[in-house]
Each structure stands twice: as C-alpha cells, then as structure tokens.
Design a protein around this motif. Structure first.
Motif, mmCIF file in Angstrom:
data_model
loop_
_atom_site.group_PDB
_atom_site.id
_atom_site.type_symbol
_atom_site.label_atom_id
_atom_site.label_comp_id
_atom_site.label_asym_id
_atom_site.label_seq_id
_atom_site.Cartn_x
_atom_site.Cartn_y
_atom_site.Cartn_z
ATOM 1 N N ARG A 75 22.246 2.798 8.108
ATOM 2 C CA ARG A 75 23.087 3.456 9.112
ATOM 3 C C ARG A 75 22.857 2.875 10.498
ATOM 4 N NH1 ARG A 75 21.582 9.252 8.936
ATOM 5 N NH2 ARG A 75 19.605 8.336 8.350
ATOM 6 N N ASP A 76 21.697 2.300 10.738
ATOM 7 C CA ASP A 76 21.385 1.669 12.016
ATOM 8 C C ASP A 76 21.804 0.204 11.935
ATOM 9 O OD1 ASP A 76 20.330 0.484 14.269
ATOM 10 O OD2 ASP A 76 18.276 1.174 13.923
ATOM 11 N N PRO A 77 22.848 -0.205 12.673
ATOM 12 C CA PRO A 77 23.326 -1.592 12.558
ATOM 13 C C PRO A 77 22.322 -2.634 13.021
ATOM 14 C CG PRO A 77 24.566 -0.397 14.235
ATOM 15 C CD PRO A 77 23.648 0.590 13.588
ATOM 16 N N ASP A 98 38.399 -2.345 -6.796
ATOM 17 C CA ASP A 98 39.589 -2.140 -5.979
ATOM 18 C C ASP A 98 39.246 -1.176 -4.853
ATOM 19 O OD1 ASP A 98 42.061 -1.895 -4.831
ATOM 20 O OD2 ASP A 98 43.027 -0.987 -6.572
ATOM 21 N N THR A 99 39.161 -1.696 -3.659
ATOM 22 C CA THR A 99 38.884 -0.979 -2.420
ATOM 23 C C THR A 99 37.390 -0.703 -2.279
ATOM 24 O OG1 THR A 99 41.071 0.058 -2.545
ATOM 25 C CG2 THR A 99 39.540 0.909 -0.892
ATOM 26 N N ALA A 100 36.763 -1.485 -1.440
ATOM 27 C CA ALA A 100 35.343 -1.310 -1.118
ATOM 28 C C ALA A 100 35.138 -1.629 0.347
ATOM 29 C CB ALA A 100 34.472 -2.208 -1.987
ATOM 30 N N TYR A 101 34.366 -0.787 1.001
ATOM 31 C CA TYR A 101 34.013 -0.977 2.401
ATOM 32 C C TYR A 101 32.508 -1.178 2.451
ATOM 33 C CZ TYR A 101 33.902 -0.119 7.468
ATOM 34 O OH TYR A 101 33.719 -0.233 8.817
ATOM 35 N N ILE A 102 32.079 -2.356 2.871
ATOM 36 C CA ILE A 102 30.670 -2.745 2.838
ATOM 37 C C ILE A 102 30.179 -2.910 4.275
ATOM 38 C CG2 ILE A 102 29.054 -4.509 2.060
ATOM 39 C CD1 ILE A 102 31.077 -5.001 -0.284
ATOM 40 N N VAL A 103 29.129 -2.162 4.631
ATOM 41 C CA VAL A 103 28.679 -2.064 6.012
ATOM 42 C C VAL A 103 27.199 -2.441 6.132
ATOM 43 C CG1 VAL A 103 28.435 -0.495 7.979
ATOM 44 C CG2 VAL A 103 30.324 -0.174 6.366
ATOM 45 N N ASN A 104 26.884 -3.259 7.117
ATOM 46 C CA ASN A 104 25.511 -3.592 7.519
ATOM 47 C C ASN A 104 24.684 -4.293 6.434
ATOM 48 O OD1 ASN A 104 26.043 -2.546 10.047
ATOM 49 N ND2 ASN A 104 25.187 -0.528 9.573
ATOM 50 N N TRP A 105 25.249 -5.343 5.856
ATOM 51 C CA TRP A 105 24.475 -6.217 4.964
ATOM 52 C C TRP A 105 24.016 -7.463 5.705
ATOM 53 C CZ3 TRP A 105 25.478 -2.406 1.816
ATOM 54 C CH2 TRP A 105 24.688 -2.298 0.683
ATOM 55 N N HIS A 106 24.529 -7.664 6.879
ATOM 56 C CA HIS A 106 24.178 -8.795 7.744
ATOM 57 C C HIS A 106 24.237 -10.111 6.968
ATOM 58 C CE1 HIS A 106 23.213 -5.884 10.832
ATOM 59 N NE2 HIS A 106 22.471 -5.235 9.956
ATOM 60 N N ASP A 107 23.128 -10.852 6.885
ATOM 61 C CA ASP A 107 23.136 -12.170 6.233
ATOM 62 C C ASP A 107 22.455 -12.158 4.867
ATOM 63 O OD1 ASP A 107 20.538 -11.823 7.045
ATOM 64 O OD2 ASP A 107 20.355 -13.755 8.030
ATOM 65 N N LEU A 135 38.938 -5.480 -0.039
ATOM 66 C CA LEU A 135 37.576 -5.367 0.466
ATOM 67 C C LEU A 135 37.585 -5.401 1.990
ATOM 68 C CD1 LEU A 135 35.676 -7.878 -1.859
ATOM 69 C CD2 LEU A 135 36.130 -5.453 -2.232
ATOM 70 N N ALA A 136 36.621 -4.710 2.593
ATOM 71 C CA ALA A 136 36.440 -4.761 4.043
ATOM 72 C C ALA A 136 34.946 -4.846 4.324
ATOM 73 C CB ALA A 136 37.040 -3.526 4.708
ATOM 74 N N PHE A 137 34.589 -5.620 5.348
ATOM 75 C CA PHE A 137 33.183 -5.856 5.683
ATOM 76 C C PHE A 137 32.962 -5.581 7.165
ATOM 77 C CE2 PHE A 137 34.339 -8.600 2.181
ATOM 78 C CZ PHE A 137 33.274 -8.475 1.307
ATOM 79 N N THR A 138 31.865 -4.898 7.488
ATOM 80 C CA THR A 138 31.442 -4.685 8.870
ATOM 81 C C THR A 138 29.975 -5.078 8.975
ATOM 82 O OG1 THR A 138 33.014 -2.891 9.227
ATOM 83 C CG2 THR A 138 31.106 -2.966 10.693
ATOM 84 N N ASN A 139 29.643 -5.889 9.962
ATOM 85 C CA ASN A 139 28.270 -6.376 10.149
ATOM 86 C C ASN A 139 27.718 -6.985 8.858
ATOM 87 O OD1 ASN A 139 28.187 -5.565 12.847
ATOM 88 N ND2 ASN A 139 27.485 -3.516 12.292
ATOM 89 N N THR A 140 28.548 -7.769 8.198
ATOM 90 C CA THR A 140 28.170 -8.416 6.943
ATOM 91 C C THR A 140 28.647 -9.861 7.015
ATOM 92 O OG1 THR A 140 28.368 -6.312 5.782
ATOM 93 C CG2 THR A 140 28.358 -8.290 4.421
ATOM 94 N N MET A 185 32.064 -23.586 2.011
ATOM 95 C CA MET A 185 32.353 -22.657 3.098
ATOM 96 C C MET A 185 31.156 -22.132 3.878
ATOM 97 S SD MET A 185 35.571 -22.592 3.313
ATOM 98 C CE MET A 185 35.928 -21.169 4.296
ATOM 99 N N GLY A 186 29.967 -22.646 3.707
ATOM 100 C CA GLY A 186 28.843 -22.216 4.528
ATOM 101 C C GLY A 186 28.243 -20.896 4.087
ATOM 102 N N SER A 187 27.498 -20.289 4.995
ATOM 103 C CA SER A 187 26.670 -19.138 4.630
ATOM 104 C C SER A 187 27.460 -17.889 4.260
ATOM 105 C CB SER A 187 25.695 -18.817 5.763
ATOM 106 O OG SER A 187 26.408 -18.443 6.922
ATOM 107 N N THR A 188 28.679 -17.723 4.751
ATOM 108 C CA THR A 188 29.467 -16.538 4.396
ATOM 109 C C THR A 188 29.625 -16.435 2.882
ATOM 110 O OG1 THR A 188 30.665 -16.607 6.480
ATOM 111 C CG2 THR A 188 31.682 -15.353 4.702
ATOM 112 N N TYR A 189 29.764 -17.585 2.233
ATOM 113 C CA TYR A 189 29.948 -17.631 0.772
ATOM 114 C C TYR A 189 28.742 -18.304 0.114
ATOM 115 C CZ TYR A 189 34.464 -16.157 2.291
ATOM 116 O OH TYR A 189 35.464 -15.450 2.897
ATOM 117 N N ASP A 190 27.578 -18.170 0.711
ATOM 118 C CA ASP A 190 26.333 -18.705 0.163
ATOM 119 C C ASP A 190 26.473 -20.193 -0.169
ATOM 120 O OD1 ASP A 190 23.699 -18.633 -0.634
ATOM 121 O OD2 ASP A 190 24.072 -17.580 -2.514
#
Length: 195
Positions: A75-77, A98-107, A135-140, A185-190
C-alpha cells in the motif's frame, strides 16, 4: 476439482468477491484443478505469489480463469516491491486473465508463467500460451518476469500488456529477434521480445 455433473461434464467453480490481506502466504493457490475461476478478487500485501495456478486442466474457452483482479504489492508506493508475482500462470494452456489492476510491483516483475515448471516433482517443458486482456499497471515498471524454462508466450488480446492488440511477449531468443517487427524491449518485458 474438477467436479462433474450429470453425464460427467465438468462443473465450473466460481469464487467471487474474495479478499486476501496480509495473510503471509499465497493469496490464491490452485495446485491441480479444472474449472476454477476467481472473480472480483482483491489481494493486498500477501507473503507469497498473489495468484498462483500450477496445473490447470480446462478446455479452450473465453471464460476467464481470473476476472477483475486487484493486486497491490504494498500500500505504500515507496516501500520495496514484493518478492513474488501478482499473477503466476500454470503449466498448461488456456489460462485467461480478463481485467487486472496491478499496483506497486516496481521493477520486480508482476506476471510470470509456467509455475513450478523447474521443480523436481512437477517438471514441465513449457511453451504454453497465457492470454491477457484489459490489464492496468501503476508503479510497475517491469511487467513480466520470465521463469524456467523460458518458453512462455504472453498473448496480449487488447494491447494492454504490450501496446499491441493481438501482440505477444516472449523471452528473448536470438533466432526469434525479427527486427523491426519483434524488437527486444528492455526491462519492462524482462529483456523479452514483443511482436
């Protein structure tokens, strides 16, 4: 599971509106199952993988295995990312999110496939296709993390994972690096390839 109804046909199980919060284990785990679906599932700050299927025995369909997932690593970004995955796909085909919101996985890498494929008890060759939509990503910043045997195929139905509708993300293999259509594609896609 699988349960069967009249005539031996499989009967799907739907687990709806579940919440797993700081349970110090896996948010939702399915070791060897058939038609098991998680719908409107929230997983926040758990100790292990947030959703983890190992063996999935289903026929091809568009009925999502996971529908409407909220996965919050912390919960703490500003806190370190979890050492686990938001979604860890199975050792079989026909997995659909189908439909996922993924928050604060960073790198750390939020999505992986072929759970336990490298274990002595469950060794599998990989090469499975995992389907993702909406899919949606925040701080990921790192969306995927490839795992042994590095043969996963992430099919992005609507473009929300890779930016390409009906695109794919796969681990890097030199023979599959077709430029400019399929760049690394670099680190976003490992360091994987997106087509």
């Amino acid at each position: 599971h699988p349960r069967t109804g009249c005539g031996g046909a499989p009967v799907p199980a739907y687990f709806r509106q579940l919440t797993s919060f700081r349970n110090r284990g896996i948010g939702a785990f399915c070791k060897n199952c058939g038609e098991v679906h998680w719908v409107d599932f929230s997983v926040v700050e758990v100790g292990g993988h947030f959703t983890n299927y190992q063996k999935l025995h289903v026929d091809y369909s568009w009925d999502p295995t996971i529908k409407n997932l909220l996965a919050v690593g912390n919960r703490d970004p500003s806190a370190p990312p979890p050492a686990s995955r938001a979604i860890f796909g199975p050792q079989n085909e026909f997995f659909l999110v189908d439909t996922a919101y993924i928050v604060n996985w960073h790198d750390n890498g939020a999505i992986s496939g072929c759970s336990e494929c490298d274990s002595d008890q469950n060794l599998k060759q990989g090469g499975y296709t995992f389907r993702f939509n909406n899919l949606a990503f925040t701080n990921t910043s790192r969306r995927v993390a490839w795992t042994t045997p590095y043969k996963q195929i992430f099919w992005d139905i609507d473009g929300s994972l890779t930016g390409i509708a009906n695109g794919t993300a796969t681990p890097y293999r030199a023979w599959n690096n077709i430029l400019p259509a399929c760049p690394r594609m670099g680190s976003t896609y490992d360091d994987g390839i997106v087509c």
